[in-house]
Scaffold this active site. Structure first.
Site, short mmCIF file in Angstrom:
data_model
loop_
_atom_site.label_atom_id
_atom_site.label_comp_id
_atom_site.label_asym_id
_atom_site.label_seq_id
_atom_site.Cartn_x
_atom_site.Cartn_y
_atom_site.Cartn_z
N GLN A 112 6.24 4.50 40.80
CA GLN A 112 7.50 4.34 41.56
C GLN A 112 7.73 2.86 41.86
O GLN A 112 6.85 2.18 42.39
CB GLN A 112 7.42 5.14 42.88
CG GLN A 112 8.75 5.13 43.64
CD GLN A 112 8.71 6.01 44.89
OE1 GLN A 112 7.64 6.45 45.34
NE2 GLN A 112 9.88 6.26 45.47
N HIS A 153 14.53 11.28 37.81
CA HIS A 153 14.98 10.82 36.50
C HIS A 153 15.33 12.02 35.63
O HIS A 153 14.57 13.00 35.60
CB HIS A 153 13.86 10.08 35.77
CG HIS A 153 13.36 8.84 36.45
ND1 HIS A 153 13.70 7.58 36.02
CD2 HIS A 153 12.54 8.65 37.51
CE1 HIS A 153 13.10 6.67 36.78
NE2 HIS A 153 12.39 7.29 37.69
N HIS A 177 13.98 9.47 43.96
CA HIS A 177 15.04 9.77 42.99
C HIS A 177 14.43 10.55 41.84
O HIS A 177 13.23 10.47 41.60
CB HIS A 177 15.69 8.48 42.48
CG HIS A 177 14.67 7.49 41.99
ND1 HIS A 177 13.96 6.69 42.84
CD2 HIS A 177 14.23 7.20 40.74
CE1 HIS A 177 13.12 5.93 42.14
NE2 HIS A 177 13.26 6.24 40.86
N ASN A 202 8.70 9.92 40.07
CA ASN A 202 7.52 9.10 40.31
C ASN A 202 7.40 8.91 41.82
O ASN A 202 8.36 8.52 42.47
CB ASN A 202 7.67 7.74 39.63
CG ASN A 202 7.80 7.87 38.12
OD1 ASN A 202 7.17 8.73 37.52
ND2 ASN A 202 8.63 7.04 37.51
N ASP A 207 20.87 4.91 34.66
CA ASP A 207 19.77 3.98 34.90
C ASP A 207 20.09 2.65 34.18
O ASP A 207 20.51 2.64 33.03
CB ASP A 207 18.46 4.56 34.36
CG ASP A 207 17.23 3.80 34.88
OD1 ASP A 207 16.44 4.40 35.62
OD2 ASP A 207 17.08 2.61 34.53
P1 5GP Z 1 10.91 4.42 39.46
O1 5GP Z 1 10.04 3.49 38.69
O2 5GP Z 1 10.97 4.02 40.94
O3 5GP Z 1 10.59 5.86 39.27
O4 5GP Z 1 12.35 4.25 38.86
C1 5GP Z 1 13.25 3.25 39.24
C2 5GP Z 1 14.36 3.27 38.21
O5 5GP Z 1 15.47 2.59 38.75
C3 5GP Z 1 13.99 2.55 36.92
O6 5GP Z 1 14.17 3.45 35.83
C4 5GP Z 1 14.94 1.36 36.88
O7 5GP Z 1 15.38 1.07 35.57
C5 5GP Z 1 16.07 1.82 37.77
N1 5GP Z 1 16.77 0.76 38.47
C6 5GP Z 1 16.21 -0.30 39.11
N2 5GP Z 1 17.17 -1.07 39.68
C7 5GP Z 1 18.36 -0.47 39.39
C8 5GP Z 1 19.72 -0.80 39.70
O8 5GP Z 1 20.03 -1.78 40.35
N3 5GP Z 1 20.66 0.05 39.22
C9 5GP Z 1 20.37 1.16 38.47
N4 5GP Z 1 21.38 1.90 38.06
N5 5GP Z 1 19.10 1.49 38.15
C10 5GP Z 1 18.11 0.70 38.61
#
Ligand code: 5GP
Ligand code: ZN
Length: 144
Positions: free
Chosen positions: A96, A104, A102, A89, A33
């Site tokens: 999300q 975590h 995805h 999420n 991440d």
């Molecule tokens: P969500 O909030 O959708 O559950 O999680 C999205 C996750 O993706 C976050 O933890 C954020 O830090 C990660 N993330 C967002 N953009 C990128 C990216 O370009 N590359 C990587 N490796 N992680 C990302």
């Protein structure tokens, strides 16, 4: 293969945006991440674009789930952690931010400063059994 041309995770899957990959299978990638909750935080990302966990085909969900113990063992070891959180999420309301489902995997250390638990509520009257009945109906499982 299903893909959304505007999706950042589809771009990562197809190598159009750089990522640090730690594992690849025929149906998923596991990447670091970019903004970890705790250092060592990884994301298990299916190669196919599905917006929320409820959209995943069962066999793909089973594949992603099958990676969790192995990925968790590696993440916990690499972070010198003593525990972990595995979280999905789903939907903006649930936090999300990337609309490509995805999982975590976050290593947890005794002194990582991350707050838990979430607040808890209490059921009143027959609320719990009513909601349970509705869930069973939605699951198409006969009531007890
Ligand atoms: P969500 O909030 O959708 O559950 O999680 C999205 C996750 O993706 C976050 O933890 C954020 O830090 C990660 N993330 C967002 N953009 C990128 C990216 O370009 N590359 C990587 N490796 N992680 C990302
Ligand atoms: Zn996508």
């Amino acid at each position: 293969m299903s893909r959304d041309p505007h999706c950042i995770f589809c771009k990562i899957v197809h190598g159009e945006i750089p990522s640090v990959r730690v594992l690849e299978t025929d149906r998923a990638i596991v990447v670091m991440d970019v903004a970890p909750v705790v250092k060592g935080h990884v994301l298990i990302i299916p190669r196919d674009h599905h917006e929320q966990v409820r959209d995943l085909p069962d066999d793909l969900a089973a594949h992603l789930g099958s990676l969790v113990p192995r990925v968790t063992r590696a993440v916990v070891a690499a972070a010198d952690a003593v525990g972990s959180n595995t979280i999905i999420n789903s939907g903006k309301v649930a936090g999300q931010t990337v609309d490509h489902c995805h999982w975590h995997v976050i290593p947890r250390l005794a002194d990582d400063g991350v707050d838990w638990p979430w607040p808890s509520q209490e059921y009143s009257g027959d609320e719990k059994s009513r909601i349970a009945s509705r869930i069973r109906r939605e699951l198409d499982v006969s009531a007890d």
